[in-house]
Design an enzyme around this catalytic site. Structure first.
Site, PDB file in Angstrom:
ATOM      1  N   ASP A 175       0.838  -1.215   0.000  1.00 63.18           N
ATOM      2  CA  ASP A 175       0.000   0.000   0.000  1.00 63.18           C
ATOM      3  C   ASP A 175       0.868   1.260   0.000  1.00 63.18           C
ATOM      4  OD1 ASP A 175      -2.408   1.358  -0.016  1.00 63.18           O
ATOM      5  OD2 ASP A 175      -2.585   1.377   2.167  1.00 63.18           O
ATOM      6  N   ASN A 221     -11.207  -2.742  -4.869  1.00 63.15           N
ATOM      7  CA  ASN A 221     -10.508  -1.709  -5.649  1.00 63.15           C
ATOM      8  C   ASN A 221     -11.249  -1.319  -6.936  1.00 63.15           C
ATOM      9  OD1 ASN A 221      -7.192  -2.820  -4.611  1.00 63.15           O
ATOM     10  ND2 ASN A 221      -8.370  -1.076  -3.869  1.00 63.15           N
TER      11      ASN A 221
HETATM   12  C1  IPE Z   1      -5.361  -2.655   0.081  1.00 65.71           C
HETATM   13  O1  IPE Z   1      -5.088  -1.313  -0.075  1.00 65.71           O
HETATM   14  C2  IPE Z   1      -5.376  -3.340  -1.241  1.00 65.71           C
HETATM   15  C3  IPE Z   1      -4.085  -3.443  -1.916  1.00 65.71           C
HETATM   16  C4  IPE Z   1      -2.931  -3.029  -1.482  1.00 65.71           C
HETATM   17  C5  IPE Z   1      -4.133  -4.107  -3.183  1.00 65.71           C
HETATM   18  P1  IPE Z   1      -6.250  -0.223  -0.198  1.00 65.71           P
HETATM   19  O2  IPE Z   1      -5.556   1.077  -0.385  1.00 65.71           O
HETATM   20  O3  IPE Z   1      -7.233  -0.620  -1.220  1.00 65.71           O
HETATM   21  O4  IPE Z   1      -6.942  -0.331   1.232  1.00 65.71           O
HETATM   22  P2  IPE Z   1      -7.815   0.711   2.044  1.00 65.71           P
HETATM   23  O5  IPE Z   1      -8.847   1.253   1.114  1.00 65.71           O
HETATM   24  O6  IPE Z   1      -6.884   1.784   2.520  1.00 65.71           O
HETATM   25  O7  IPE Z   1      -8.367  -0.063   3.191  1.00 65.71           O
HETATM   26  C1  IPE Z   2      -1.816   0.238  -3.278  1.00 64.89           C
HETATM   27  O1  IPE Z   2      -1.568   1.597  -3.334  1.00 64.89           O
HETATM   28  C2  IPE Z   2      -2.020  -0.347  -4.658  1.00 64.89           C
HETATM   29  C3  IPE Z   2      -3.407  -0.745  -4.939  1.00 64.89           C
HETATM   30  C4  IPE Z   2      -4.383  -0.748  -4.086  1.00 64.89           C
HETATM   31  C5  IPE Z   2      -3.684  -1.174  -6.285  1.00 64.89           C
HETATM   32  P1  IPE Z   2      -2.732   2.651  -3.271  1.00 64.89           P
HETATM   33  O2  IPE Z   2      -3.177   2.968  -4.657  1.00 64.89           O
HETATM   34  O3  IPE Z   2      -3.808   2.215  -2.360  1.00 64.89           O
HETATM   35  O4  IPE Z   2      -1.979   3.913  -2.672  1.00 64.89           O
HETATM   36  P2  IPE Z   2      -2.525   4.923  -1.591  1.00 64.89           P
HETATM   37  O5  IPE Z   2      -2.971   4.122  -0.402  1.00 64.89           O
HETATM   38  O6  IPE Z   2      -3.658   5.664  -2.233  1.00 64.89           O
HETATM   39  O7  IPE Z   2      -1.359   5.797  -1.287  1.00 64.89           O
HETATM   40 MG    MG Z   3      -4.140   2.454  -0.376  1.00 65.72          MG
END
Ligand code: IPE
Ligand code: IPE
Ligand code: MG
Length: 243
Positions: A16, A64
């Site tokens: 993340d 997502n």
């Molecule tokens: C979790 O991250 C999913 C992945 C890293 C693929 P998210 O960014 O989607 O999670 P939340 O929304 O902060 O819980």
């Molecule tokens: C994790 O990074 C990757 C996916 C969930 C695909 P994020 O896209 O959630 O990055 P932040 O949390 O917005 O920084």
């Molecule tokens: Mg994230």
């Protein structure tokens, strides 16, 4: 404890923080996802070098899909680019790739890329990389139950061990260590079943910045943990006490 015994067999990572990493650089979120792929490739090889047998990463969750259409399609396209760019390298380094998640909702092109990655690396033995894509822990439990029902498993014969064999990650032991980068302290529907006794490590490091130092810090933290699995440290079994 000797250092070898303290190395986890299976590490799972919630990758993340890509979006925030890009924003800090005044770049679009996609730029962060692209950097995230490079970070993943480096991490797989670093884990293999340290003797970790299984690495499971959360790449795209069932939730997502709620993101803007252009981010979702950017991520799907990135998978194709990543497979084209890195598959041979990972295959040559002995990485076995498995894709874990609901494949029904992804495009034929993406499914074909996953199948290519899996078949090319099928016989590799150095490390198993499981990429959780369109994956959710709740989806996994439901699909396992459904498949057990379709197989006609009688309810009184469905126990934890039997259901585990239907779970999407049945090719791997339960993760010993679960790392989440990006500063959030939650599971976000990752390995709900498999992480029952995983050691959890949360770091503020954003995923594209994750490297050897952060991996080694997480492994050192893991080595300091006292895993009891519900027991008591240095407990003597009752029969031994009575003898
Ligand atoms: C979790 O991250 C999913 C992945 C890293 C693929 P998210 O960014 O989607 O999670 P939340 O929304 O902060 O819980
Ligand atoms: C994790 O990074 C990757 C996916 C969930 C695909 P994020 O896209 O959630 O990055 P932040 O949390 O917005 O920084
Ligand atoms: Mg994230």
């Amino acid at each position: 404890m000797d250092s070898q015994a303290a190395i986890p067999r299976h590490v799972a990572i919630v990758m993340d923080g890509n979006g925030r990493w890009a924003r800090k650089r005044f770049m679009p979120r996609f730029f962060g996802h692209k950097a995230g792929v490079d970070s993943l490739v480096k991490t797989v090889l670093a884990c293999a070098d340290r003797g970790i047998e299984y690495l499971t990463v959360y790449a795209f969750s069932s939730e997502n899909w709620k993101r803007p259409t252009e981010e979702v399609s950017g991520l799907m396209g990135l998978v194709l680019v990543a497979v084209a760019k890195y598959l041979t390298k990972l295959a040559d380094r002995g990485v076995r790739i498995r894709i874990v998640g609901d494949r029904n909702q992804v495009s034929d092109k993406l499914r074909a890329a996953w199948e290519q990655a899996e078949s090319l690396t099928r016989d590799n033995k150095r490390i198993t990389l499981s990429v959780c894509f369109n994956y959710g822990g709740r989806w996994d439990i439901v699909q396992a139950c459904r498949r057990a029902i379709v197989d006609g498993v009688p309810p009184d014969q469905l126990d934890e061990a039997r259901l585990s064999r239907y779970m999407a990650l049945s090719h791997a032991p339960d993760p010993d260590l679960l790392i989440r980068t990006g500063g959030e302290v939650r599971i976000s529907n990752f390995l709900l079943w498999q992480a029952a006794y995983s050691e959890l490590v949360f770091t503020d490091c954003l995923w594209p910045e994750f490297g050897d130092a952060e991996l080694d810090a997480a492994l050192a933290e893991f080595a300091r943990r006292d895993r009891r699995f519900g027991g008591v440290k240095d407990s003597v079994p009752l029969e031994a006490k009575q003898a």
